[in-house]
Scaffold this motif. Structure first.
Motif, PDB file in Angstrom:
ATOM      1  N   ARG A  31      -3.592  46.958 -16.501  1.00  0.00           N
ATOM      2  CA  ARG A  31      -2.776  46.908 -15.278  1.00  0.00           C
ATOM      3  C   ARG A  31      -2.039  48.223 -15.016  1.00  0.00           C
ATOM      4  N   TYR A  32      -1.586  48.822 -16.079  1.00  0.00           N
ATOM      5  CA  TYR A  32      -0.673  49.963 -15.900  1.00  0.00           C
ATOM      6  C   TYR A  32      -1.228  51.328 -16.289  1.00  0.00           C
ATOM      7  N   SER A  33      -2.324  51.360 -17.038  1.00  0.00           N
ATOM      8  CA  SER A  33      -2.748  52.664 -17.567  1.00  0.00           C
ATOM      9  C   SER A  33      -3.071  53.671 -16.458  1.00  0.00           C
ATOM     10  N   ASP A  34      -3.773  53.225 -15.401  1.00  0.00           N
ATOM     11  CA  ASP A  34      -4.169  54.172 -14.364  1.00  0.00           C
ATOM     12  C   ASP A  34      -2.971  54.713 -13.593  1.00  0.00           C
ATOM     13  N   ARG A  46      -0.102  68.482 -13.726  1.00  0.00           N
ATOM     14  CA  ARG A  46      -1.510  68.102 -13.675  1.00  0.00           C
ATOM     15  C   ARG A  46      -2.214  68.368 -15.011  1.00  0.00           C
ATOM     16  N   ASN A  47      -1.456  68.294 -16.082  1.00  0.00           N
ATOM     17  CA  ASN A  47      -2.025  68.554 -17.412  1.00  0.00           C
ATOM     18  C   ASN A  47      -2.606  67.246 -17.968  1.00  0.00           C
ATOM     19  N   ARG A  48      -3.906  67.163 -17.940  1.00  0.00           N
ATOM     20  CA  ARG A  48      -4.574  65.903 -18.287  1.00  0.00           C
ATOM     21  C   ARG A  48      -4.374  65.536 -19.763  1.00  0.00           C
TER      22      ARG A  48
ATOM     23  N   LYS B  62      -7.978  58.280 -14.402  1.00  0.00           N
ATOM     24  CA  LYS B  62      -8.352  57.353 -15.472  1.00  0.00           C
ATOM     25  C   LYS B  62      -8.168  58.013 -16.828  1.00  0.00           C
ATOM     26  N   ALA B  63      -7.518  57.286 -17.714  1.00  0.00           N
ATOM     27  CA  ALA B  63      -7.387  57.792 -19.079  1.00  0.00           C
ATOM     28  C   ALA B  63      -8.685  57.498 -19.825  1.00  0.00           C
ATOM     29  N   SER B  64      -8.945  58.266 -20.854  1.00  0.00           N
ATOM     30  CA  SER B  64     -10.214  58.060 -21.561  1.00  0.00           C
ATOM     31  C   SER B  64     -10.198  56.707 -22.294  1.00  0.00           C
ATOM     32  N   ASP B  65     -11.410  56.149 -22.426  1.00  0.00           N
ATOM     33  CA  ASP B  65     -11.525  54.820 -23.050  1.00  0.00           C
ATOM     34  C   ASP B  65     -11.107  54.836 -24.519  1.00  0.00           C
ATOM     35  N   ALA B  66     -11.243  56.008 -25.124  1.00  0.00           N
ATOM     36  CA  ALA B  66     -10.907  56.112 -26.554  1.00  0.00           C
ATOM     37  C   ALA B  66      -9.435  55.763 -26.792  1.00  0.00           C
TER      38      ALA B  66
END
Lengths: 191, 250
Positions: A31-34, A46-48, B62-66
């Motif tokens: 629900r919240y990660s994105d 914008r540092n991934r 999107k964060a990585s699946d790991a």
């Protein structure tokens, strides 16, 4: 996945997580990660890589010490409070390192450029806005992002920043004006 | 639109988007004034809000699946392991620090007794070799055994004379010399007598110190020894207290 669990509120899921329910944790993450990832990206230049680290750190806290959350409170406000505090820590670290703020490679657009009207589009505005946001101080930037990107209510933002709703409003006015002043090339969008 | 029910959330942000400043009614203008917003500010805010509305929808980050896999693993391990390990590190760290502090206290830092001796030796070396000191050194030397006279560095046993029955070392003798003479530095006027005082210019400060008696010296030795013993007792008491405390903590 249990359908009833999927329909639970955030607070109910947290109660399940406190009782060590793995499925509840997985649902809450989805629900919240994105949106939290998006928040970190906007807040942290914008540092991934850094954003992913902080996202992991935040959910690690939830996995290890879910009891830190008071189930009578709003989970959304709480999780954004933790995220905002993590960002503040990064700002302090960056200040100590003398971190140079890396800005987006947004196209340089000036009002007098020939063919400007054609070149300015929604994408350019979004890119330029993100660039301008990086130069705004933390509480104003965070307030703006929470309101107009994550669509949190004034009450939730005031909880996250532990300030009055009036302060949130004035921060929003200030940031809107500041950004507008820095993006004069987009004035035509309103006409 | 309900002009009399404007709040920032349910009204302001929406009617700013739909109205130019010139189109605002009295209620709306009042609300703007109460927020300290004039026409220029209103236009800027309106511009920005409209631009935000027309901004292209952001791609989802999107964060990585790991990350999710790692988090679920951590969740399965549970909260206790980490805490317990942390506690062990903390206790171990505190224990080591306490042990180091005790060792430092017992073996590295000089005790009060040793400190006093070192100070006496240092001060003794600084004493000018004036007549009263010479007299006192000779006097002390005269009271030591002839065999010990040649051993200048080794502790010297003082012969049992009068009331003095305890061993004293040369270090302590030096201290006695210093203490007894009172030692504001003495001008070399040991031969001067009261009647020669006129020889000095007016305003001169002249101190004439008489050589102290051996009896006075002995009294000083007793005092020094007494103080050393007290310091030693204090030291032992403090060490015992620290050990008791550590035993209580652990």
């Amino acid at each position: 996945m249990n359908k009833a669990t999927a329909l639970m509120t955030d607070e109910e899921l947290m109660q399940r997580i406190i009782d060590r329910d793995r499925t509840a944790f997985s649902i809450l993450y989805d629900r919240y990660s994105d949106r939290l990832m998006g928040y970190f990206m906007k807040m942290l230049w914008r540092n991934r890589e850094l954003s992913e680290d902080l996202l992991q750190e935040l959910f690690m806290k939830i996995a290890r010490q879910p009891e830190l959350f008071d189930v009578t409170r709003s989970f959304k406000a709480w999780v954004y409070t933790v995220a905002t505090n993590l960002c503040k820590m990064e700002y302090r670290k960056a200040g100590r390192r003398g971190h140079a703020v890396s800005l987006d490679n947004a196209p340089e657009l000036k009002a007098g450029d020939p063919g400007i009207t054609e070149r300015i589009d929604k994408k350019a505005f979004a890119a330029k806005l993100k660039e301008v946001l990086q130069s705004i101080d933390e509480p104003h930037k965070s307030t703006f992002v929470l309101r107009y990107f994550d669509e949190l209510s004034l009450k939730e933002i005031s909880e996250i920043h532990q300030c009055s709703e009036g302060t949130v409003k004035s921060r929003l006015f200030y940031t809107l004006r500041k950004i507008a002043a820095r993006l004069p090339q987009f004035q035509h969008l309103t006409t | 639109m309900k002009p009399d029910n404007h709040t920032f959330e349910d009204g302001f942000e929406s009617w700013v988007r739909t109205k130019h400043y010139a189109d605002l009614n009295a209620d709306e203008l009042n609300l703007l004034r109460s927020e300290g917003i004039d026409e220029a500010a209103y236009t800027e805010i309106r511009t920005m809000l409209l631009a935000l509305d027309t901004m292209e929808e952001e791609p989802v980050e999107k964060a990585s699946d790991a990350i999710k896999d790692k988090l679920l693993e951590a969740f399965d391990r549970g909260p206790q392991k980490q805490n317990r390990r942390g506690m062990i590190f903390w206790i171990g760290g505190i224990g080591l620090a306490a042990a180091a502090a005790v060792l430092l206290f017992l073996y590295v830092l000089p005790g009060p007794q040793q400190g006093n001796k070192e100070m006496a030796i240092r001060k003794s070396a600084e004493i000018p070799n004036t007549e009263p000191q010479k007299y006192m050194r000779e006097k002390v030397a005269a009271e030591t055994t002839p065999n010990d006279k040649n051993q200048s560095q080794a502790p010297v046993k003082v012969e049992e004379t009068e009331a003095l029955q305890e061993d004293i070392s040369l270090d302590e003798s030096s201290r006695v010399i210093e203490t007894c003479s009172g030692l504001p530095p003495i001008a070399d006027i040991s031969d001067a007598s009261v009647e020669h005082a006129d020889d000095f210019p007016a305003g001169s400060s002249v101190t004439v110190t008489a050589a102290p008696s051996l009896a006075l010296m002995r009294t000083e030795v007793e005092e020094v020894k007494g103080k050393s013993k007290e310091s030693k007792d204090d030291n032992q008491h403090l060490t015992t207290a620290m050990i008791d405390w550590l035993v209580t903590v652990y």
